[in-house]
Design a protein around this motif. Structure first.
Motif: not given
Length: 244
Positions: A229-237
């Motif tokens: 159910t959990w989805v890892r979503c993010g931004l890398s800079v």
């Protein structure tokens, strides 16, 4: 002007205004003492290889997360890592038949943004702003610029294998964890190895920002997502020396 057109214009103006305000809020956080101290610690001799800062309030993290999840251009990508440590994207059949140690990356990426993706553009614009670069450069003790921005989403089975990112004169990375609901056992942790081989873990908790050193002998990876159910979503800079 027809009533509907006026309403649409007012709605767009409101959405834009919120994005501008959220961008300002994020810049203030990224130039604040907690991030500056973490960046300085990455630079110092014998300092940390990984720092995690609980930076974004749930409302702010959720705002950026919704903006990313609303995008329609997410695309599944599979990458191989070759013996010379270079990487390249490939198709399903080539990836599935490759040796496991060459199956480098398996996740969704967002590489195209429409002009009206205001929340996501606000997030990226804040991270790439001159104010943030100046503040982090002062904390790091050397001039910095943004070397790359990546948006990734990991559903069940997705992962990113161990690698170093030691190219393009990169010095450190900043990872924004935006999805809520992570619990122990879901996977998706960021693991960073120091030169000694010691492992350090950043848990992908909503609103946390991880900063990790990039230099020879240091490696990092994203553990496989094990959740239904959990989805890892993010931004890398990634930040590094200008002009490289």
């Amino acid at each position: 002007m027809p009533t509907t057109s006026v309403q649409n214009t007012n709605t767009t103006d409101s959405v834009k205004a919120e994005a501008v305000a959220r961008r300002r809020e994020l810049i203030d956080l990224l130039t604040g003492e907690s991030i500056r101290a973490a960046v300085a610690d990455l630079r110092s001799d014998g300092g940390s290889v990984l720092r995690t800062v609980p930076l974004l309030a749930p409302e702010l993290a959720a705002y950026f997360h919704r903006g990313m999840e609303e995008q329609q251009a997410w695309a599944l990508e599979k990458w191989l890592i070759l013996p010379d440590e270079s990487v390249r994207m490939c198709g399903d059949e080539e990836f599935d038949t490759a040796p496991p140690d060459q199956q480098f990356s398996y996740n969704e990426c967002l590489r195209k943004l429409p002009s009206d993706a205001y929340p996501v553009r606000a997030l990226i614009s804040a991270a790439e702003s001159a104010e943030v670069a100046a503040a982090l450069s002062e904390a790091y003790g050397a001039s910095l610029t943004v070397k790359g921005v990546d948006m990734a989403r990991y559903t069940k089975g997705h992962y990113l294998r161990r690698h170093s990112d030691t190219f393009d004169d990169r010095h450190f990375a900043m990872i924004f964890f935006l999805a809520d609901g992570w619990t122990q056992g879901d996977g998706g942790e960021l693991v960073v190895e120091s030169q000694s081989g010691a492992a350090h873990v950043a848990y992908p908790l909503q609103g946390h920002v991880a900063l990790l050193r990039i230099s020879p002998g240091h490696h990092h990876q994203v553990c496989r997502n094990l959740s239904d159910t959990w989805v890892r979503c993010g931004l890398s800079v990634h930040f590094g020396a200008p002009g490289a």
